[in-house]
Design a protein around this motif. Structure first.
Motif, PDB file in Angstrom:
ATOM      1  N   PRO A  31       0.825  -1.215   0.000  1.00 50.10           N
ATOM      2  CA  PRO A  31       0.000   0.000   0.000  1.00 50.10           C
ATOM      3  C   PRO A  31       0.855   1.259   0.000  1.00 50.10           C
ATOM      4  CG  PRO A  31      -0.882  -1.580   1.546  1.00 50.10           C
ATOM      5  CD  PRO A  31       0.431  -2.137   1.076  1.00 50.10           C
ATOM      6  N   GLY A  32       0.551   2.155  -0.918  1.00 51.74           N
ATOM      7  CA  GLY A  32       1.260   3.412  -0.980  1.00 51.74           C
ATOM      8  C   GLY A  32       2.629   3.352  -1.623  1.00 51.74           C
ATOM      9  N   LYS A  33       2.996   2.183  -2.128  1.00 51.17           N
ATOM     10  CA  LYS A  33       4.317   2.033  -2.747  1.00 51.17           C
ATOM     11  C   LYS A  33       4.182   1.605  -4.201  1.00 51.17           C
ATOM     12  CE  LYS A  33       6.912   0.934   1.451  1.00 51.17           C
ATOM     13  NZ  LYS A  33       7.899   0.009   2.074  1.00 51.17           N
ATOM     14  N   GLU A  34       5.238   1.800  -4.947  1.00 45.09           N
ATOM     15  CA  GLU A  34       5.245   1.389  -6.340  1.00 45.09           C
ATOM     16  C   GLU A  34       5.452  -0.129  -6.437  1.00 45.09           C
ATOM     17  OE1 GLU A  34       7.014   5.465  -8.394  1.00 45.09           O
ATOM     18  OE2 GLU A  34       8.102   3.575  -8.574  1.00 45.09           O
ATOM     19  N   ARG A  35       4.992  -0.655  -7.557  1.00 45.58           N
ATOM     20  CA  ARG A  35       5.218  -2.074  -7.813  1.00 45.58           C
ATOM     21  C   ARG A  35       6.720  -2.309  -8.015  1.00 45.58           C
ATOM     22  NH1 ARG A  35       1.019  -5.115 -11.686  1.00 45.58           N
ATOM     23  NH2 ARG A  35      -0.274  -3.939 -10.224  1.00 45.58           N
ATOM     24  N   GLU A  36       7.229  -3.348  -7.382  1.00 42.78           N
ATOM     25  CA  GLU A  36       8.654  -3.635  -7.475  1.00 42.78           C
ATOM     26  C   GLU A  36       8.890  -5.081  -7.883  1.00 42.78           C
ATOM     27  OE1 GLU A  36      10.753  -3.330  -3.774  1.00 42.78           O
ATOM     28  OE2 GLU A  36       9.346  -4.610  -2.694  1.00 42.78           O
ATOM     29  N   GLY A  37       9.970  -5.287  -8.610  1.00 44.03           N
ATOM     30  CA  GLY A  37      10.329  -6.639  -9.008  1.00 44.03           C
ATOM     31  C   GLY A  37      10.921  -7.405  -7.839  1.00 44.03           C
ATOM     32  N   VAL A  38      10.534  -8.653  -7.726  1.00 44.73           N
ATOM     33  CA  VAL A  38      11.000  -9.512  -6.645  1.00 44.73           C
ATOM     34  C   VAL A  38      11.933 -10.590  -7.178  1.00 44.73           C
ATOM     35  CG1 VAL A  38      10.254 -11.183  -4.914  1.00 44.73           C
ATOM     36  CG2 VAL A  38       8.915  -9.105  -5.289  1.00 44.73           C
ATOM     37  N   SER A  39      11.501 -11.228  -8.248  1.00 48.99           N
ATOM     38  CA  SER A  39      12.284 -12.323  -8.814  1.00 48.99           C
ATOM     39  C   SER A  39      11.873 -12.519 -10.258  1.00 48.99           C
ATOM     40  CB  SER A  39      12.058 -13.610  -8.015  1.00 48.99           C
ATOM     41  OG  SER A  39      12.842 -14.672  -8.538  1.00 48.99           O
ATOM     42  N   SER A  40      12.785 -13.079 -11.043  1.00 50.29           N
ATOM     43  CA  SER A  40      12.475 -13.380 -12.433  1.00 50.29           C
ATOM     44  C   SER A  40      13.192 -14.652 -12.853  1.00 50.29           C
ATOM     45  CB  SER A  40      12.864 -12.226 -13.351  1.00 50.29           C
ATOM     46  OG  SER A  40      14.260 -12.071 -13.381  1.00 50.29           O
ATOM     47  N   ILE A  41      12.642 -15.273 -13.882  1.00 45.36           N
ATOM     48  CA  ILE A  41      13.277 -16.455 -14.451  1.00 45.36           C
ATOM     49  C   ILE A  41      13.154 -16.362 -15.962  1.00 45.36           C
ATOM     50  CG2 ILE A  41      11.172 -17.852 -14.184  1.00 45.36           C
ATOM     51  CD1 ILE A  41      13.084 -20.257 -13.617  1.00 45.36           C
ATOM     52  N   SER A  42      14.278 -16.533 -16.646  1.00 48.70           N
ATOM     53  CA  SER A  42      14.284 -16.416 -18.095  1.00 48.70           C
ATOM     54  C   SER A  42      13.791 -17.713 -18.734  1.00 48.70           C
ATOM     55  CB  SER A  42      15.689 -16.100 -18.586  1.00 48.70           C
ATOM     56  OG  SER A  42      16.522 -17.244 -18.429  1.00 48.70           O
ATOM     57  N   MET A  43      13.608 -17.662 -20.043  1.00 53.82           N
ATOM     58  CA  MET A  43      13.207 -18.864 -20.781  1.00 53.82           C
ATOM     59  C   MET A  43      14.248 -19.966 -20.639  1.00 53.82           C
ATOM     60  SD  MET A  43      11.523 -17.308 -24.247  1.00 53.82           S
ATOM     61  CE  MET A  43      12.410 -15.767 -24.270  1.00 53.82           C
ATOM     62  N   ASN A  94      16.892 -14.473 -11.100  1.00 54.61           N
ATOM     63  CA  ASN A  94      17.398 -13.240 -10.519  1.00 54.61           C
ATOM     64  C   ASN A  94      16.497 -12.853  -9.366  1.00 54.61           C
ATOM     65  OD1 ASN A  94      19.125 -11.079 -10.235  1.00 54.61           O
ATOM     66  ND2 ASN A  94      18.062  -9.793 -11.717  1.00 54.61           N
ATOM     67  N   TYR A  95      17.079 -12.198  -8.363  1.00 54.44           N
ATOM     68  CA  TYR A  95      16.334 -11.830  -7.168  1.00 54.44           C
ATOM     69  C   TYR A  95      16.661 -10.410  -6.745  1.00 54.44           C
ATOM     70  CZ  TYR A  95      15.748 -16.884  -6.880  1.00 54.44           C
ATOM     71  OH  TYR A  95      15.443 -18.190  -7.163  1.00 54.44           O
ATOM     72  N   ALA A  96      15.673  -9.748  -6.207  1.00 57.63           N
ATOM     73  CA  ALA A  96      15.920  -8.462  -5.583  1.00 57.63           C
ATOM     74  C   ALA A  96      16.781  -8.684  -4.341  1.00 57.63           C
ATOM     75  CB  ALA A  96      14.596  -7.806  -5.201  1.00 57.63           C
ATOM     76  N   ASP A  97      17.599  -7.696  -4.013  1.00 60.15           N
ATOM     77  CA  ASP A  97      18.484  -7.824  -2.855  1.00 60.15           C
ATOM     78  C   ASP A  97      17.696  -8.114  -1.576  1.00 60.15           C
ATOM     79  OD1 ASP A  97      20.858  -5.238  -3.900  1.00 60.15           O
ATOM     80  OD2 ASP A  97      20.675  -7.360  -4.442  1.00 60.15           O
ATOM     81  N   SER A  98      16.502  -7.570  -1.501  1.00 57.87           N
ATOM     82  CA  SER A  98      15.712  -7.689  -0.278  1.00 57.87           C
ATOM     83  C   SER A  98      15.197  -9.112  -0.032  1.00 57.87           C
ATOM     84  CB  SER A  98      14.521  -6.733  -0.326  1.00 57.87           C
ATOM     85  OG  SER A  98      13.706  -7.002  -1.460  1.00 57.87           O
ATOM     86  N   VAL A  99      15.206  -9.953  -1.074  1.00 64.69           N
ATOM     87  CA  VAL A  99      14.669 -11.306  -0.920  1.00 64.69           C
ATOM     88  C   VAL A  99      15.692 -12.390  -1.234  1.00 64.69           C
ATOM     89  CG1 VAL A  99      12.386 -10.438  -1.549  1.00 64.69           C
ATOM     90  CG2 VAL A  99      13.778 -11.599  -3.279  1.00 64.69           C
ATOM     91  N   ASN A 154       2.845 -26.108 -16.546  1.00 64.03           N
ATOM     92  CA  ASN A 154       2.631 -24.755 -17.053  1.00 64.03           C
ATOM     93  C   ASN A 154       2.474 -23.765 -15.898  1.00 64.03           C
ATOM     94  OD1 ASN A 154       2.655 -23.311 -19.482  1.00 64.03           O
ATOM     95  ND2 ASN A 154       0.428 -23.186 -19.584  1.00 64.03           N
ATOM     96  N   THR A 155       3.340 -23.915 -14.909  1.00 61.45           N
ATOM     97  CA  THR A 155       3.227 -23.144 -13.671  1.00 61.45           C
ATOM     98  C   THR A 155       4.609 -22.686 -13.218  1.00 61.45           C
ATOM     99  OG1 THR A 155       1.268 -24.409 -12.997  1.00 61.45           O
ATOM    100  CG2 THR A 155       2.444 -23.227 -11.263  1.00 61.45           C
ATOM    101  N   VAL A 156       4.662 -21.499 -12.648  1.00 64.31           N
ATOM    102  CA  VAL A 156       5.868 -20.973 -12.018  1.00 64.31           C
ATOM    103  C   VAL A 156       5.571 -20.796 -10.534  1.00 64.31           C
ATOM    104  CG1 VAL A 156       7.422 -18.996 -11.874  1.00 64.31           C
ATOM    105  CG2 VAL A 156       6.714 -19.871 -14.100  1.00 64.31           C
ATOM    106  N   PHE A 157       6.562 -21.081  -9.714  1.00 62.26           N
ATOM    107  CA  PHE A 157       6.405 -21.000  -8.264  1.00 62.26           C
ATOM    108  C   PHE A 157       7.346 -19.958  -7.683  1.00 62.26           C
ATOM    109  CE2 PHE A 157       3.758 -24.695  -8.125  1.00 62.26           C
ATOM    110  CZ  PHE A 157       4.237 -25.541  -9.112  1.00 62.26           C
ATOM    111  N   LEU A 158       6.941 -19.434  -6.536  1.00 59.30           N
ATOM    112  CA  LEU A 158       7.818 -18.580  -5.745  1.00 59.30           C
ATOM    113  C   LEU A 158       7.757 -19.096  -4.316  1.00 59.30           C
ATOM    114  CD1 LEU A 158       9.679 -16.063  -5.853  1.00 59.30           C
ATOM    115  CD2 LEU A 158       7.715 -14.742  -5.004  1.00 59.30           C
ATOM    116  N   GLN A 159       8.823 -19.771  -3.902  1.00 59.22           N
ATOM    117  CA  GLN A 159       8.936 -20.251  -2.534  1.00 59.22           C
ATOM    118  C   GLN A 159       9.488 -19.126  -1.685  1.00 59.22           C
ATOM    119  OE1 GLN A 159       8.056 -23.315  -1.143  1.00 59.22           O
ATOM    120  NE2 GLN A 159       8.551 -22.321   0.805  1.00 59.22           N
ATOM    121  N   MET A 160       8.757 -18.763  -0.654  1.00 56.27           N
ATOM    122  CA  MET A 160       9.151 -17.646   0.194  1.00 56.27           C
ATOM    123  C   MET A 160       9.355 -18.153   1.609  1.00 56.27           C
ATOM    124  SD  MET A 160       6.594 -14.671  -1.253  1.00 56.27           S
ATOM    125  CE  MET A 160       5.164 -15.357  -0.439  1.00 56.27           C
ATOM    126  N   ASN A 161      10.577 -18.064   2.074  1.00 61.16           N
ATOM    127  CA  ASN A 161      10.932 -18.511   3.423  1.00 61.16           C
ATOM    128  C   ASN A 161      11.381 -17.326   4.267  1.00 61.16           C
ATOM    129  OD1 ASN A 161      10.504 -21.194   2.592  1.00 61.16           O
ATOM    130  ND2 ASN A 161      12.628 -21.415   1.944  1.00 61.16           N
TER     131      ASN A 161
END
Length: 120
Positions: free
Chosen positions: A40-52, A57-62, A75-82
């Motif tokens: 809330p009140g913040k811009e959308r930020e990238g967290v992680s990405s995966i190429s073809m 790649n990951y943001a420093d914060s995560v 046909n699914t991508v996952f984001l495991q968050m610990n």
């Protein structure tokens, strides 16, 4: 064409969640996938990405806490968050595009988002 995120919810600090991003109407194999979040009140930020090709790649914060992966058969991508922290609280979105980047421009398909709340 649709991307649907799931797996969000309320978790205590230090807990874990696994987000899923399921595609329909197209094949995820041929696209880069990004996970973004917006608090809330913040811009959308990238967290992680995966190429073809599977480069991640990951943001420093995560980095070291989150792991992105793809299951092409499902046909699914996952984001495991610990080790979740209160500052991870946000709506999380997945997106498909032609470049694995933390910029939103190259992404042309977006999911509706799933809420992640980290609180005791």
């Amino acid at each position: 064409v649709q991307l649907v995120e799931s797996g969000g919810g309320l978790v205590q600090p230090g807990g874990s969640l696994r987000l899923s991003c399921a595609a329909s109407g197209f094949t995820l194999d041929y696209h880069a996938i990004g996970w973004f979040r917006q608090a809330p009140g913040k811009e959308r930020e990238g967290v992680s990405s995966i190429s073809m090709e599977g480069r991640t790649n990951y943001a420093d914060s995560v980095r070291g806490r989150f792991t992105i992966s793809r299951d092409n058969a499902k046909n699914t991508v996952f984001l495991q968050m610990n080790s979740l922290k209160p500052e991870d609280t946000a709506v999380y979105y997945c997106a498909a595009g032609n470049v694995a980047t933390f910029s939103t421009g190259p992404y042309y398909y977006w999911g509706q988002g799933t809420q992640v709340t980290v609180s005791s």
